[in-house]
Scaffold this active site. Sequence first.
Site, PDB file in Angstrom:
ATOM      1  N   CYS A   1       0.840  -1.202   0.000  1.00  0.00           N
ATOM      2  CA  CYS A   1       0.000   0.000   0.000  1.00  0.00           C
ATOM      3  C   CYS A   1       0.876   1.254   0.000  1.00  0.00           C
ATOM      4  O   CYS A   1       1.891   1.324   0.707  1.00  0.00           O
ATOM      5  CB  CYS A   1      -0.912  -0.004   1.216  1.00  0.00           C
TER       6      CYS A   1
ATOM      7  N   CYS B   1       0.035   5.146   6.799  1.00  0.00           N
ATOM      8  CA  CYS B   1      -0.620   4.955   8.098  1.00  0.00           C
ATOM      9  C   CYS B   1       0.402   4.381   9.079  1.00  0.00           C
ATOM     10  O   CYS B   1       0.953   3.293   8.855  1.00  0.00           O
ATOM     11  CB  CYS B   1      -1.804   4.014   7.964  1.00  0.00           C
TER      12      CYS B   1
ATOM     13  N   CYS C   1       0.126   0.650  10.281  1.00  0.00           N
ATOM     14  CA  CYS C   1      -0.202  -0.424   9.344  1.00  0.00           C
ATOM     15  C   CYS C   1       1.038  -1.142   8.800  1.00  0.00           C
ATOM     16  O   CYS C   1       1.901  -0.512   8.169  1.00  0.00           O
ATOM     17  CB  CYS C   1      -1.018   0.133   8.188  1.00  0.00           C
TER      18      CYS C   1
ATOM     19  N   CYS D   1     -16.135  -9.964   5.696  1.00  0.00           N
ATOM     20  CA  CYS D   1     -15.530  -8.709   5.241  1.00  0.00           C
ATOM     21  C   CYS D   1     -14.281  -8.997   4.421  1.00  0.00           C
ATOM     22  O   CYS D   1     -13.479  -9.873   4.779  1.00  0.00           O
ATOM     23  CB  CYS D   1     -15.152  -7.835   6.435  1.00  0.00           C
TER      24      CYS D   1
ATOM     25  N   CYS E   1     -19.195  -7.304   3.448  1.00  0.00           N
ATOM     26  CA  CYS E   1     -18.584  -6.003   3.750  1.00  0.00           C
ATOM     27  C   CYS E   1     -17.251  -5.899   3.020  1.00  0.00           C
ATOM     28  O   CYS E   1     -16.574  -6.912   2.804  1.00  0.00           O
ATOM     29  CB  CYS E   1     -18.372  -5.866   5.263  1.00  0.00           C
TER      30      CYS E   1
ATOM     31  N   CYS F   1     -19.842   1.185   8.053  1.00  0.00           N
ATOM     32  CA  CYS F   1     -19.039   0.665   9.151  1.00  0.00           C
ATOM     33  C   CYS F   1     -17.888   1.644   9.339  1.00  0.00           C
ATOM     34  O   CYS F   1     -17.058   1.803   8.444  1.00  0.00           O
ATOM     35  CB  CYS F   1     -18.524  -0.732   8.811  1.00  0.00           C
TER      36      CYS F   1
ATOM     37  N   ARG G   1     -18.248  -2.829  17.771  1.00  0.00           N
ATOM     38  CA  ARG G   1     -17.493  -4.055  17.493  1.00  0.00           C
ATOM     39  C   ARG G   1     -16.126  -4.048  18.161  1.00  0.00           C
ATOM     40  O   ARG G   1     -15.337  -3.111  17.983  1.00  0.00           O
ATOM     41  CB  ARG G   1     -17.332  -4.233  15.983  1.00  0.00           C
TER      42      ARG G   1
END
Length: 724
Positions: A61, A65, A68, A105, A137, A197, A269
Site C-alpha cells: 500500500c 498509516c 499499518c 468482510c 462487507c 461501518c 465491534r
Amino acid sequence: MNKKNREIHNVRNDWQESEVSEFYNIPLLELVFKASVVHNVYHKVGEVQVSSLLSVKTGGCIEDCAYCPQAARYSTEIKVHPLLSLETVVAAAQQAKEGGASRFCMGAAWREVRENKDFERVLEMVSAVNELGMEVCCTMGMLNESQAERLAQAGLYAYNHNLDTSPENYENIITTRTYNDRLETLSAVRKAGITVCCGGIVGLGETKLDRIKFLHRLATLPTHPQSVPINRLVPVKGTPLESQEELPFEEFLRTIAVARIIMPLSDVRLSAGRLELSDSEQALCFLAGANSVFSGNKLLTTPNPKFESDKQLFEKFGLITRKPFQKETNIESALKENRIEAHLANELAKRRSQGILRSLTILKEIEGTIDFFSNDYLGLAKSNGFGAYLEDGGKLLYQRGSTGSRLLSGNTNEAMELEEKIAHFHNAEAAILFNSGYDANLGLISSITTRHDVVFYDELCHRSMLDGLKLSYATNCVKFNHNDIDDLAKKLNFFNQKRVGNFFVLAEAVYSMDGDVSELQALVTLAEKYDAGVIVDEAHAIGVIGDNGVGLSQSLGLEKQILARIYTYGKAPAAHGASVVGSDNLRKFLINFSTPLIYSTALPRHSLATIDFFYDFLQTDEFERQKLKLVQNIQRFKRCEKCISENGFVLLKSYSPIQAIVVGDVQKARLISSMLEEKGIVVKPIVSPTVAIGKERLRVCLHSFNYEKEIDLLASLIKKALNK
C-alpha cells in the site's frame, strides 16, 4: 427515570463535545452501568454479531498509516500478495459461515478503488459471497459514488472506512489522505444505500481529549454508522508505532461505553487487539455495550481469536450469535406484533437516520442569553404594559375560561366587540376569531373550497395552508414557484381553458422561513384578471409592516381586493389566537361551515384581553418607537451580508425581522447554532422537512429590544463560525 438518563436514551446527532467529555470522565463503573442500560433498551440482551475479515489483497500500500504493516514504505514481515482468486475467497467465506460468522468482510490494501480488472473481480466476489446468505462487507480505501453504486448493485451490505482518530491527531498518524477524503467516501457509501461501518483505533499515542473528539466526530456524522469497530492498537515491528506503549484497558473500556451511549442504535465491534484481552475484560466490554466481534485466525494481517475459542467464550457468558440480516432492536422486537406501532417506529427511524428527528426542548433560562430566535418582534411577550392594561381597564371579569365553543356557551360580548374592533382596524366588513393561526388557515381553506375549484399556492406557503388544502374538497391544488408571477400566470391561464369552479390564490405577506415579502400588488392584479379570490396570511406582517403595523395588504391599499386575510396573534402581538378578516358573508359562512371554529372551545377572556391590548398598543407613540428600533436593528444586521457571501453562504434578501442564512447542511446548521448558544446567543437551525433538503439554514429573528452591541456580537460570531 431522571432527566440525565432520559437524555442519554435519545438518538441524537447533535452531541456537544462537552457532553461526550462528561460521559467519558464519570467514574468507570457508573459509566459502564449507564452504557449497559442504553444497550438493553436498544438491543437484544446477550446477542452478539460475529464477523470475519479476510485480506484479499495484501501489502504494497502506498499510504503512510503509522500503525499499518501493509504500507510499502515500512520494513515489516508482511509479504505482498495480489488479489486472491474468486474460489479462494468463496471458500474462506463458507468456512467463516460454518464457524458462526454472519458477516464476511474483504479487505484490500489499496489507497483507493480503481476502475480496473481487480475491481471487476471484487464485484464478482461480493456477488458470490452474497449468494451464501452472508452480509458482505468491504474495506478497500477511498471510493466514489459510481463505485459505491456498483458495489451496492453487486449485493454489498456494508462498507468499512474508519476515521481512525480525532481530526486534530489525524496528521500525526496519516498524511497521504485527508480527513475530508474519508468523509467524502462515507458520503458516497450512504448515498448508495450501503450500511456504514466506521470507527477507529485507540492507543495510537493520542490524548484522552483526542479519544473524546474522535467519538464526538463519529456521533455527529449525518447518520450514525450502523457499526462502529473499536480497535486497540496492536504494535507491529517495523511500523512507526512499533514501540507504542499499550493503552490501559480502562481507557479502552471507556471508549466502548461512551460509543454505546452516544450511538445507541449502532453495533459496537471489538476489533483489533482482542487477543490481548482476558475473558473477564471482554465480558466487561460486552456489559458496556459491545455487541459485535471479529472472529477467525487473522484480522487482515494480525493475530485474532479463532472461531472455536470464541464459541467457548460465548457459551461461558451465555451469549448467542446473530444470524445475517437479522439486526433488530429491542424496540423493534416489541413492536413486531403491532403493525401500526411498527409503522410509527419505522417512520421515526427514517427521520432519525436522516438527522432530522424533532423533539420538544425547553430553553434554559440563562442570565445574559440573547434572543435572536423568537417571533416576539416588538418585545411584548415580556412587557409589563399588559398587566397594567388589565388592572386599569378591568378586562378580566368573573370567569377566566370560556366554557365551550362559540356556538354553545363560549360566545361573549368581549369576543363580539373585539371582532368589530379588529374589522374596523383592518378596514373590513367583518372579522371572526380562531384559536390559532393554524386553526384559522385550516378552518378557512378546508371549508371555502369545493371539488370543482382550483387552488393555486406559493410553494413556500405555511404548512397550515397546505394542511387546509389536504382537508378541502378541491381536487386541483396547483403549486407555483415562489413569488413568481409569470409562473402563476401560466398556470392560471392553463386551468382557465376548461374552468368550471372558482379560483383561489394563496400567499403569505412575509414568508416565515425566507423572511421575504410577497409580490402582492402584482399577484392581486393578476388574480383579478382571472376572477380569483386571494387569501393572504399576514402572520409575520402584523405589527411589523405598514403604518400602525396594519400588515402588508393594508399598507399597499389592497384590502378591498383581497378575499380573506389571516392575522395571527402569536408573533409580534405576543398573544394567542387569530382572526380571519373579510366580508360579512365570509364571517357568516365560517360560522356555519368551518369545523375548527364550530367544534373548538372558544378563546378564554384572558386571550381576548391580550389581543385587545395589542390593537390599542399599535396606535401609541410607544409602538412607533419600537417599530423604528426594529427597522434600525434589521438594517444593522444586514451589514454582515458581505461577510456571509464571502464565506460561500447566502443571506436571503429580506427586510423583515426574519433573516435566513442558508448553509445547506443539517449538521453545519446545528453546529453553528450550538456554537452561538455557547456564547449566550440563541439562533435556531431550520432543517428538512420544514425547508427543502440542501436549504438548511440559520433563522435569525431580530427584535426591537436587541441592542446594537448584541447584533454586532451576533454578526461577528456568525462570521467566525462560517469560517470554520
